[in-house]
Write a protein that holds these residues in place. Structure first.
Motif, PDB file in Angstrom:
ATOM      1  N   GLU A  32      -2.513   6.342   0.892  1.00  0.00           N
ATOM      2  CA  GLU A  32      -3.799   6.109   1.550  1.00  0.00           C
ATOM      3  C   GLU A  32      -4.406   7.442   1.977  1.00  0.00           C
ATOM      4  O   GLU A  32      -3.700   8.355   2.388  1.00  0.00           O
ATOM      5  N   ALA A  63       0.602   3.852   5.134  1.00  0.00           N
ATOM      6  CA  ALA A  63       0.960   4.410   3.835  1.00  0.00           C
ATOM      7  C   ALA A  63       0.938   5.936   3.871  1.00  0.00           C
ATOM      8  O   ALA A  63       0.320   6.555   4.717  1.00  0.00           O
ATOM      9  N   THR A 108      -6.424   0.816  -6.143  1.00  0.00           N
ATOM     10  CA  THR A 108      -7.123  -0.306  -5.512  1.00  0.00           C
ATOM     11  C   THR A 108      -8.357   0.180  -4.755  1.00  0.00           C
ATOM     12  O   THR A 108      -9.203  -0.620  -4.352  1.00  0.00           O
ATOM     13  N   LEU A 117       0.858  -1.182   0.000  1.00  0.00           N
ATOM     14  CA  LEU A 117       0.000   0.000   0.000  1.00  0.00           C
ATOM     15  C   LEU A 117       0.900   1.238   0.000  1.00  0.00           C
ATOM     16  O   LEU A 117       1.613   1.501   0.965  1.00  0.00           O
TER      17      LEU A 117
END
Length: 234
Positions: A7, A202, A43, A4
């Motif tokens: 975020e 992240a 994602t 990741l």
């Protein structure tokens, strides 16, 4: 892969603004570019470019990569490299409008005198300016430059920023740099790819303020460079 990288990222670019995306090497700037260009899919969340999926609207972007590999023995001239900016998915003849756009891009980038020279014979800084001209030939609505001053001498840097200054307000510009301390004097907004927190989560992207920094070397930033205030959040 499964890592990741970013975020809780939320940012936007204003039409006609000059935005600096800053962050240290490995922070995730390239991932941001790939998402904006439609080369990667998120994602989670949504990425919109001119209100559309980036894969549908990326033809409206001019992109100058940080590294551009090429075959040094391939006989291609500077003019022919710049003409690549006029290529479209559907084959068509190269017309008068294309020739005008190429000539204008060469002149804007200050390399019209190099048009007939072999691309392989140029210095690193000159090649960067050719890539800028190639992007400008597409007459983009958004121009993205990844570390554009890499391998450039001070004269080439000054010419680049002069070119970008002339484009400002007519074209939206995003410049990506690992210099987290100072940004170009042309900058309207600073977006910083921040570090991971203590929990190792992240990175996100934060908008910072920038203030005039009279001690910054103007030859590297196109004028008096603002200093990024990393303790601010706009």
């Amino acid at each position: 892969g499964q890592t990741l990288v970013l975020e809780r990222v939320s940012f936007h670019l204003h039409k006609g603004e000059f935005t600096a995306l800053v962050g240290p090497n490995g922070a995730g700037k390239t991932t941001v570019l790939k998402l904006v260009l439609g080369l990667e899919r998120p994602t989670g969340g949504i990425v919109r470019l001119f209100g559309e999926d980036p894969r549908q609207s990326r033809s409206r972007i001019g992109y100058v990569p940080q590294h551009a590999s090429f075959d040094a023995v391939f006989p291609i001239s500077v003019r022919e490299v710049v003409r690549m900016g006029r290529l479209e998915p559907v084959s068509r003849r190269f017309g008068a409008e294309d020739a005008r756009a190429v000539l204008e891009a060469l002149e804007r980038s200050g390399i019209a005198d190099l048009a007939a020279r072999p691309y392989a014979a140029l210095s690193g800084g000159q090649r960067r300016r050719v890539l800028v001209a190639r992007a400008l030939a597409a007459e983009p609505e958004l121009l993205i430059l990844d570390e554009p001053t890499a391998n450039m001498d001070s004269e080439s840097e000054a010419r680049l920023f002069e070119t970008l200054g002339a484009l400002k307000e007519k074209t939206s510009i995003m410049i990506v740099t690992h210099d987290t301390g100072f940004v170009s004097s042309l900058t309207d907004a600073v977006l910083c790819v921040g570090g991971r927190d203590q929990g190792g989560k992240a990175r996100s992207i934060v908008r910072h303020a920038a203030v005039p920094a009279p001690n910054a070397p103007p030859q590297h930033y196109g004028g008096n460079a603002p200093q990024v205030l990393h303790d601010s959040r706009l």
